[in-house]
Every structure is written in structure tokens, then in C-alpha cells.
Design a protein around this motif. Structure first.
Motif, PDB file in Angstrom:
ATOM      1  N   ILE A   1      -7.527   4.041  -3.953  1.00 37.18           N
ATOM      2  CA  ILE A   1      -6.913   2.896  -3.275  1.00 37.18           C
ATOM      3  C   ILE A   1      -7.353   1.635  -4.008  1.00 37.18           C
ATOM      4  CG2 ILE A   1      -6.520   3.786  -0.948  1.00 37.18           C
ATOM      5  CD1 ILE A   1      -9.324   2.924  -0.245  1.00 37.18           C
ATOM      6  N   PRO A   2      -6.580   0.557  -3.908  1.00 36.64           N
ATOM      7  CA  PRO A   2      -6.988  -0.659  -4.602  1.00 36.64           C
ATOM      8  C   PRO A   2      -8.374  -1.085  -4.124  1.00 36.64           C
ATOM      9  CG  PRO A   2      -4.777  -0.880  -3.734  1.00 36.64           C
ATOM     10  CD  PRO A   2      -5.322   0.382  -3.177  1.00 36.64           C
TER      11      PRO A   2
ATOM     12  N   HIS B   1      -9.123  10.054   3.060  1.00 35.68           N
ATOM     13  CA  HIS B   1      -7.846   9.350   3.222  1.00 35.68           C
ATOM     14  C   HIS B   1      -7.084  10.012   4.358  1.00 35.68           C
ATOM     15  CE1 HIS B   1      -3.798   7.903   2.465  1.00 35.68           C
ATOM     16  NE2 HIS B   1      -4.326   6.939   1.741  1.00 35.68           N
TER      17      HIS B   1
ATOM     18  N   SER C   1      -4.092  11.116  -2.332  1.00 33.26           N
ATOM     19  CA  SER C   1      -4.010   9.648  -2.329  1.00 33.26           C
ATOM     20  C   SER C   1      -5.392   9.042  -2.143  1.00 33.26           C
ATOM     21  CB  SER C   1      -3.042   9.174  -1.255  1.00 33.26           C
ATOM     22  OG  SER C   1      -2.871  10.144  -0.272  1.00 33.26           O
TER      23      SER C   1
ATOM     24  N   LEU D   1       1.245   3.481  -3.068  1.00 34.22           N
ATOM     25  CA  LEU D   1       0.219   4.482  -3.402  1.00 34.22           C
ATOM     26  C   LEU D   1       0.644   5.882  -2.971  1.00 34.22           C
ATOM     27  CD1 LEU D   1      -2.841   2.471  -2.153  1.00 34.22           C
ATOM     28  CD2 LEU D   1      -2.352   3.045  -4.517  1.00 34.22           C
TER      29      LEU D   1
ATOM     30  N   GLU E   1      -1.020   3.257   5.401  1.00 30.84           N
ATOM     31  CA  GLU E   1      -2.450   2.983   5.554  1.00 30.84           C
ATOM     32  C   GLU E   1      -2.769   2.195   6.824  1.00 30.84           C
ATOM     33  OE1 GLU E   1      -1.548   3.385   2.331  1.00 30.84           O
ATOM     34  OE2 GLU E   1      -3.162   4.563   1.451  1.00 30.84           O
TER      35      GLU E   1
ATOM     36  N   ASN F   1       4.600   6.540  -5.183  1.00 27.38           N
ATOM     37  CA  ASN F   1       4.632   6.688  -6.642  1.00 27.38           C
ATOM     38  C   ASN F   1       4.159   8.036  -7.190  1.00 27.38           C
ATOM     39  OD1 ASN F   1       5.789   4.268  -6.854  1.00 27.38           O
ATOM     40  ND2 ASN F   1       3.980   3.162  -7.519  1.00 27.38           N
TER      41      ASN F   1
ATOM     42  N   THR G   1      -0.744   2.737 -10.140  1.00 29.71           N
ATOM     43  CA  THR G   1      -0.346   1.912  -9.000  1.00 29.71           C
ATOM     44  C   THR G   1      -1.537   1.119  -8.468  1.00 29.71           C
ATOM     45  OG1 THR G   1       1.183   3.662  -8.410  1.00 29.71           O
ATOM     46  CG2 THR G   1       0.842   1.953  -6.780  1.00 29.71           C
ATOM     47  N   ALA G   2      -2.655   1.841  -8.250  1.00 35.76           N
ATOM     48  CA  ALA G   2      -3.841   1.174  -7.708  1.00 35.76           C
ATOM     49  C   ALA G   2      -4.302   0.072  -8.649  1.00 35.76           C
ATOM     50  CB  ALA G   2      -4.962   2.190  -7.484  1.00 35.76           C
TER      51      ALA G   2
ATOM     52  N   MET H   1       0.822  -1.213   0.000  1.00 41.41           N
ATOM     53  CA  MET H   1       0.000   0.000   0.000  1.00 41.41           C
ATOM     54  C   MET H   1       0.864   1.274   0.000  1.00 41.41           C
ATOM     55  SD  MET H   1      -3.319  -0.661   0.015  1.00 41.41           S
ATOM     56  CE  MET H   1      -4.456   0.247   1.048  1.00 41.41           C
TER      57      MET H   1
ATOM     58  N   LEU I   1      -0.618   7.451  -9.521  1.00 40.40           N
ATOM     59  CA  LEU I   1      -1.446   6.904  -8.443  1.00 40.40           C
ATOM     60  C   LEU I   1      -2.452   5.904  -9.011  1.00 40.40           C
ATOM     61  CD1 LEU I   1      -2.473   7.004  -5.467  1.00 40.40           C
ATOM     62  CD2 LEU I   1      -3.972   8.847  -6.179  1.00 40.40           C
TER      63      LEU I   1
ATOM     64  N   ARG J   1     -12.552   8.176 -10.767  1.00 45.18           N
ATOM     65  CA  ARG J   1     -11.139   8.134 -11.147  1.00 45.18           C
ATOM     66  C   ARG J   1     -10.929   8.756 -12.524  1.00 45.18           C
ATOM     67  NH1 ARG J   1      -9.269   1.992  -9.854  1.00 45.18           N
ATOM     68  NH2 ARG J   1      -9.345   2.051  -7.593  1.00 45.18           N
TER      69      ARG J   1
END
Lengths: 380, 377
Positions: A148-149, B313, A145, A51, B331, A54, A69-70, A48, A66, A89
């Protein structure tokens, strides 16, 4: 033969060109000689963490890094985010492309010929409006950020989505009024080319699109991409990536391409006109957001490999990740500037080398910069 | 006290007024040309006075100072970085008084934003150094690689290393401001294993450096620090990491909009759960707000639009020294992983770790306790 060394600046860093030939460029070698080593930091960290690290490859197109990467992590764990998350996105990465193109044209490219600071100020104000819309979704720009995945972290209300749609409309109006209209007419572009030949800088005339985000359609297979030192080949040949490559399906761009081939003018035109196409696309997809869908889908980490490719501001961007025990074992980034600016032989030149060969030496800056070079990405 | 302060500022402004301006036009003229009224300008000055922690009655003096700010040129030097901090600077309120003052007039040299390039650019730089020696404010973006004589970063046709150029420029500067985490503490380049030996600029200079860290820092903090120097002719009060107190005096956590949920023990347990939908505290998904000193929760970004915590986030702690190693994994809560992290040995000697861990344990204890006490569960 006379050999000149030339430093090109204002490409978010510098590049060194070794130019062979006197008035006409016979051959040119391209060298980026700074080094940061981002891929080294990633090894042995939690997956993680990529994220957060990168996006710092680049301050202008970090958001694309970003997203890539995700998506690489999603590929490794086989996750599919909801449609809502995907649309959000698309909106933020699309806006990043728009602000990049505005800044590139008015701050990097145009001052080569026209040194008018008021145009720069106008551009900055439109670009910062675009990044303000990103901030509404992502928290801030540059370097957020929120992707996220498995999805996104934000949870927008209907009111916010209406507001974003409204702001997109205003941005579109500004772009059409101040920069380039729907028919493809741009006053600033014509002023630039008043005393510059529109036909200079013809390259290798081979185009590659690997990503299929936005309305772009890929025309190549990822397996055929090969990286040798910093040079990047596709099927053992060089290909040009970027706005001209991915917008050739569009009628207006096609018309310009027929007239000027892959010249400086076509590249700059495609880059500017792409803003209109992207914002129209964003205005279409924002209507499809279903607010009830999931923001984020949970995943279970496993040992695996993943790869992602997206269309970033400057062309196809590839991220590869290898995860073992939740740690990064290996990470590899191939940036668009590597496709366009590889440095190889005279017989088999890269797109930028081909564009420079046989041009007059005084045009060197314009031809080189029309690829929208990002030195910080290249030296990642 | 207040009057004494006011008098110092007025005296300083008079001194500056006696100097010639660096632009062709005065700031007043440029603002008028671009359609700003006196009222807009005073509003901007009042906001800036607030940022600097001055009472509202100081707004007119701040305005006067801004008007003479063209006496002090700004030179911007890029080292090992990503240009994100410059991006941050030009996202300030559009089309903006800050933009006009700092990009249009004061900024004598900026690699990315100026019109010149190549040889001409280098000449401009040398000329600015010579012409304004002892008078200009040097803003540095990016860390400075030191390994192998600094050869991982060279600038210009003579392949001068970043290290040499920085030292040479700093010698002639009146004030030095490190913009962003890279120039303040080394940044991402200095993260483990730090292949290029990058450090913050204060490590290689023997002059005081004001650090304005953040990745990127908010435009208000950059502009605020510059204006402070113009106002007082001295650098602002700083904390132990040389960060101006007006910006870095409080923790993100102290003024966070989600703070109420932290106190009530309401946490997001994982992204996308009901806690996330309700805007609960992000501590358990890795927010480093409790350990990070900055004003993001108050000032926000992109013209006061939003900030990462608002977008769901957690804070990554980007304005703290060595956050790339000390705050990882980003995270997860710091307290969970600190001692298990592979890089813990590598960073153990770095500043702040012990301090952070003590605070971390206390905060984690609160998080755990309040979860038990939470009557809803």
C-alpha cells in the motif's frame, strides 16, 4: 509479394502477424486485437482502488503492477516507505520475476521444439515453490494486495524472516540444480538450441533500462518516453527492454552478448540467468531487514500527479496517476511488451519487427516468443 | 443416508470405469512413475473429501473416483481475462496429485498449459470437442464480451468471437464450470463503465453453469468442483449465485482468525498502528469478509500457506457478484461510503446491493458500539 497472416498463441492470449514475403520475412506487422480497457475503470474511483484493480491487468506479473501503482501514488504524495518495507517489496517482486521466467521458458517457449510434459511438471513445481514464499509475505499469489502507499500491510516476525531466508536458499539450490547454474550452464537451454541456430533473431541492438529496483541501473530518462497509440518510443527511437537490456553489466551475460549479439539465444540466456542473479541479490538484502522499522507510514492525500517506473519481469513498466479530490482523474499504463512489440515501418522497425525481418519463416514462433510477450498486458 | 450416498457414488464409478481413459497411461501408473505412494494418494483423497464436506470414511471412494477421473476429459477455454485463474490452478500442492491428474491426463485442451500452439492448437480443440462430445467438462476462464456482437474478443485465425466459441463448446459439454469471478459474473472487465459489455457466461448460455468465483479462486475449489461432478455425475448443491455450497457456504468472517478481535471490538484503525501489530480485526480498514461467502479463511492459498487477511490486508470481497463496483472503495468499510460512491447509481440495479447495505449497517453498528464499550479505550 505474398502476404501471410499468422496467429501466434500461448502468449497468455493471441497476436496476429501480417507477414510479407515467402520463405524469408521481408516485413511484418504485429497486431493485438483484443481489448479490455482497464484504464477506463479507474477514472473517478478512489485512488486506493487502483491497488486492487491494477494487478488484474495480468495474472502472471500482477504483483509488479501493484508495486508500480503504490509507487506512483507515493510519488504523488511524496511518501518514502521504510527500508524494511522496501526490502519486502523487492523480495516478492523478485520472486514474481523468477516464477514468471520459469513458467515462460518451460511452458511457453520450450514446447516450440521439445514437447516433453515431464519438464513442464518439474518447472511448475519449482515455480509454485517460489509463489509459496510470496504467499508467506503477501498472503497469496497471484493477486494479493499487501503493498500500500507508504509501506506494506504485513508485520513479519523474526521467525518468519528466518523461514523465508531458508526457503530462498532451497529455491536457489533447485534453480541451480534443475535449471541453470552459476557459471551459466543450462542443460535444458542447450537441448533446445541443439537444432536451432543460436544467431537468429537479431534486433535493433539498442537497450533501455528505466527502472532502478533490484540491482538494475537505469540508463534513460522517463521524460523521453512517448506513447503513440500503442507504439512506445524513447527519444523518438525504438529500444529493447527486458532481461537482456538490464543485465548487460553482468560479466557472464556480457560474454554471451559479445558472442551472439542480441539474438534469440542471448535473450533467452539473459532471462534464465537473471533468476540466479536475482535470488543472490534477495539473499543479500534479506539480511539487511531491521524488524523494528515501520511497516507503514501514514500519508495525507492531496491533489497531485505521480509517476513510477520499475523493472517488471518483461522490462520497464510505467504507471502514471493524476489524483483530484482523492479520486483518480487520469491513469496511464505503459507495459514492457509495448516497447518491444510496437508495430511501425520497415525503415524504423520495433525490436520484435527488426528481429523477425530477414529471418526464415519457420523460425517465426521462436523469434517472436523470445521477447516473452504478454498479450493480456498489452491489451490491458 | 450415508450408505445410499456411498452406493450412488459406487454405481457412478462403475459406469465411468467402463469408459475408455483419455490418456495413454492410467492415473495409477502416472502417480507411481512420479513417486507417489498409495499412502500419499489416500491422504490427498481424505483432504479432498473434507473439502467437499464428506465424512472421512468416504476417502477410499474419493480415491477410486480420482482413479477413474481420466474417463472425463477437461477442456479449458480462455475468454476475456488475465490468466490468473490458471496460475491459481497450477499453484496447488507441488508437484502434486492435482497437477498430475488434471494437467497431465484430463486436461485435453488448455491454451496456456498445453504443448501445442497455433494451427495445431486449434485443431486439437476441434478434435477434443468432436471426440469427447457430450462427455467433457468445460471449464471457462474469463468473461464474455457481448457489445457490438462480441468483437472485443476474437480467438484464432478465423477471428471467431469468444461468444460464438463459448456457445458452440457449451452445446457439446456434459458440465460447465465458470472458473473465477470473470466467467462467473463478468469480473473486472464488467466493472463500471464496462466498455466491452462483458457478462458472466451463465448470462449467454441456456445450460446450468456452476460458478467458482474468486479473483483468483483457490485451486482446491476448482479441483473440488470437478471431482464432485466425477463422483456424483451431477453438479454440487449451490447457493443463489450458483456457487457450490461446500466452498461458498460460509462467510470469510465466520471462520476468520481475526474474528475474536471483531467480537471484542479490537480494530486496526489505520495500517501500521498498534492494532495492526497485534493482528486486530481489519474491518475498519476495509475488510469485506463479513459480506463475502468463500472458504479462504479455512483453506488459504499457495499450499495452505497464507491468505490476504493473514498478511494484514482486508478481504476485498472478490467472490461476490459485481464486487468491483459493489465493494468499492476497497480500503474503507462498506457502510461508510456506500451511498456517497460515484458509482452507486451505476450499480444500484445490480444484485445484492440492498442486502449488503442492510448487513453493512448492522455490522458497522456493531463496530461502532463495541469501540465505545471497549474498556481499554
Amino acid at each position: 509479394m505474398k502476404i501471410n497472416e499468422k496467429i501466434i498463441t500461448k502468449i497468455e492470449g493471441e497476436a496476429k502477424l501480417k507477414v510479407y514475403g515467402e520463405e524469408i520475412i521481408d516485413f511484418v506487422e504485429i497486431e493485438f486485437y483484443n481489448f479490455r480497457g482497464i484504464e477506463n475503470y479507474l477514472v473517478n474511483r478512489h485512488y486506493m482502488d487502483a491497488l486492487v484493480i491494477n494487478p488484474r491487468v495480468c495474472g502472471i506479473c500482477g504483483h509488479s503492477h501493484l508495486l508500480a501503482t503504490a509507487r506512483a501514488i507515493e510519488d504523488a504524495f511524496n511518501i518514502k516507505p521504510s527500508k524494511k518495507a522496501q526490502i519486502l517489496r523487492e523480495i516478492t517482486t523478485g520472486l514474481e520475476i523468477i516464477q514468471n521466467h520459469i513458467k515462460w521458458f518451460y511452458i511457453t517457449f520450450m514446447p516450440e521444439i521439445i514437447k516433453d510434459k515431464s519438464k513442464m511438471l518439474k518447472a511448475i513445481s519449482i515455480a509454485s515453490y517460489a509463489s509459496k514464499i510470496i504467499a508467506l509475505i503477501a498472503g497469496q499469489f497471484p493477486h494479493n494486495s499487501y503493498i500500500i502507499p507508504g509501506g506494506v500491510t504485513c508485520d513479519l516476525t523474526n521467525l518468519e524472516i528466518l523461514k523465508i531466508e531458508d526457503m530462498l536458499k532451497i529455491l536457489k539450490e533447485q534453480i541451480i540444480k534443475e535449471i541453470i547454474d552459476e557459471s551459466g550452464y543450462s542443460k535444458d537451454l542447450e537441448i533446445f538450441f541443439e537444432n536451432v541456430d543460436k544467431n537468429i533473431g537479431k534486433g535493433i541492438n539498442r537497450f533501455l533500462v528505466l527502472g532502478n529496483n533490484f540491482y538494475f541501473k537505469n540508463n534513460g530518462e522517463l521524460e523521453l518516453v512517448k506513447e503513440e497509440k500503442k507504439n512506445v518510443f524513447y527519444d523518438d527511437k525504438f529500444f529493447e527492454v527486458g532481461p537482456l537490456s538490464r543485465n548487460l553489466e553482468n560479466e557472464v551475460v556480457k560474454m554471451i552478448y559479445k558472442k551472439y549479439q542480441d539474438s534469440v539465444y542471448s535473450r533467452v540466456f539473459a532471462r534464465l540467468y537473471e533468476m540466479v542473479l536475482i535470488i543472490e541479490y534477495l539473499l543479500k538484502i534479506i539480511k539487511e531487514i531491521d524488524i523494528c522499522e515501520e511497516n507503514y507510514i501514514k500519508h495525507v492525500p492531496k491533489n497531485s500527479k505521480g509517476v513510477s517506473v520499475i523493472e517488471a519481469p518483461r522490462g520497464s513498466l510505467i504507471h502514471r496517476i493524476e489524483i483530484e479530490n482523492e479520486k483518480i482523474k487520469k491513469y496511464d499504463i505503459i507495459v514492457p511488451t509495448q516497447f518491444n512489440l510496437s508495430s511501425y515501418t520497415k525503415e524504423n522497425p520495433s525490436p520484435a519487427q527488426a528481429a523477425l525481418i530477414n529471418e526464415r519463416i519457420e523460425n517465426i514462433n521462436i523469434v517472436f516468443k523470445c521477447f516473452d510477450i504478454c498479450s493480456v498486458c498489452f491489451t490491458h | 443416508m450415508k450408505e445410499a450416498l456411498m452406493n450412488t457414488m459406487r454405481k457412478r464409478i462403475e459406469e465411468l470405469r467402463a469408459l475408455p481413459g483419455v490418456g495413454e497411461k492410467s492415473i495409477k501408473e502416472v502417480l507411481e512413475e512420479n513417486g507417489f505412494t498409495r499412502r500419499d494418494f489416500l491422504k490427498w483423497s481424505a483432504a479432498l473429501a473434507m473439502t467437499l464436506g464428506l465424512p472421512a470414511s468416504f476417502a477410499p471412494v474419493v480415491a477410486e473416483a480420482a482413479e477413474v477421473s481420466d474417463r472425463l476429459p477437461v477442456v479449458w477455454l480462455h475468454l476475456a481475462e488475465c490468466t490468473g485463474c490458471s496460475e491459481s490452478l497450477i499453484r496447488s500442492d507441488a508437484p502434486t496429485i492435482d497437477d498430475l491428474i488434471f494437467n497431465y491426463i484430463n486436461l485435453q485442451y488448455h491454451d496456456t498449459l498445453m504443448a501445442a500452439a497455433g494451427w495445431q492448437a486449434e485443431e486439437n480443440y476441434e478434435e477434443a470437442l468432436k471426440k469427447f462430445a457430450g462427455r467433457f467438462i468445460l471449464c471457462v476462464e474469463g468473461g464474455v464480451p457481448t457489445k457490438d456482437g462480441g468483437e472485443y474478443l476474437t480467438i484464432g485465425a478465423h477471428a471467431e468471437t469468444g461468444l460464438e466459441k463459448l456457445k458452440r463448446s457449451a452445446d457439446k459439454a456434459a458440465a460447465i464450470i465458470a472458473v473465477g469471478t470473470c466467467s462467473s459474473f463478468g469480473g473486472v472487465q464488467a466493472a463500471y463503465p464496462n466498455p466491452t459489455g462483458t457478462v458472466g457466461i451463465s448470462k449467454v448460455l441456456n445450460k446450468p453453469v456452476i460458478n467458482v468465483p474468486g479473483c483468483p479462486p483457490s485451486a482446491k475449489n476448482i479441483v473440488g468442483t470437478i471431482v464432485y461432478y466425477i463422483l456424483f455425475g451431477a453438479l454440487p448443491a449451490v447457493d443463489n449465485f450458483n456457487r457450490p455450497k461446500f466452498a461458498y457456504g460460509l462467510r470469510i468472517h465466520d471462520l476468520c482468525e481475526r474474528r475474536g478481535h471483531f467480537d471484542a471490538g479490537e480494530f486496526v484503525e489505520q495500517f501500521g498502528d498498534t492494532g495492526a501489530e497485534n493482528g486486530f480485526c481489519l474491518y475498519k480498514v476495509g475488510c469485506k469478509g463479513p459480506y463475502t461467502f468463500n472458504n479462504c479463511s479455512r483453506e488459504r492459498f499457495n499450499q495452505h500457506t497464507s491468505w490476504p487477511v493473514q498478511a494484514g490486508h482486508g478481504c476485498i470481497g472478490c467472490s461476490e457478484p459485481d464486487f468491483w463496483d459493489a465493494m468499492a472503495p476497497y480500503e474503507e468499510p462498506l457502510a461508510n461510503h456506500k451511498f456517497m460512491s460515484v458509482n452507486a447509481d451505476a450499480v444500484a440495479d445490480k444484485v445484492g446491493l440492498t442486502l449488503l447495505t442492510v448487513a453493512g449497517v448492522a455490522i458497522a453498528a456493531h463496530a461502532a458500539l463495541s469501540a465505545i464499550k471497549n474498556p481499554k479505550e
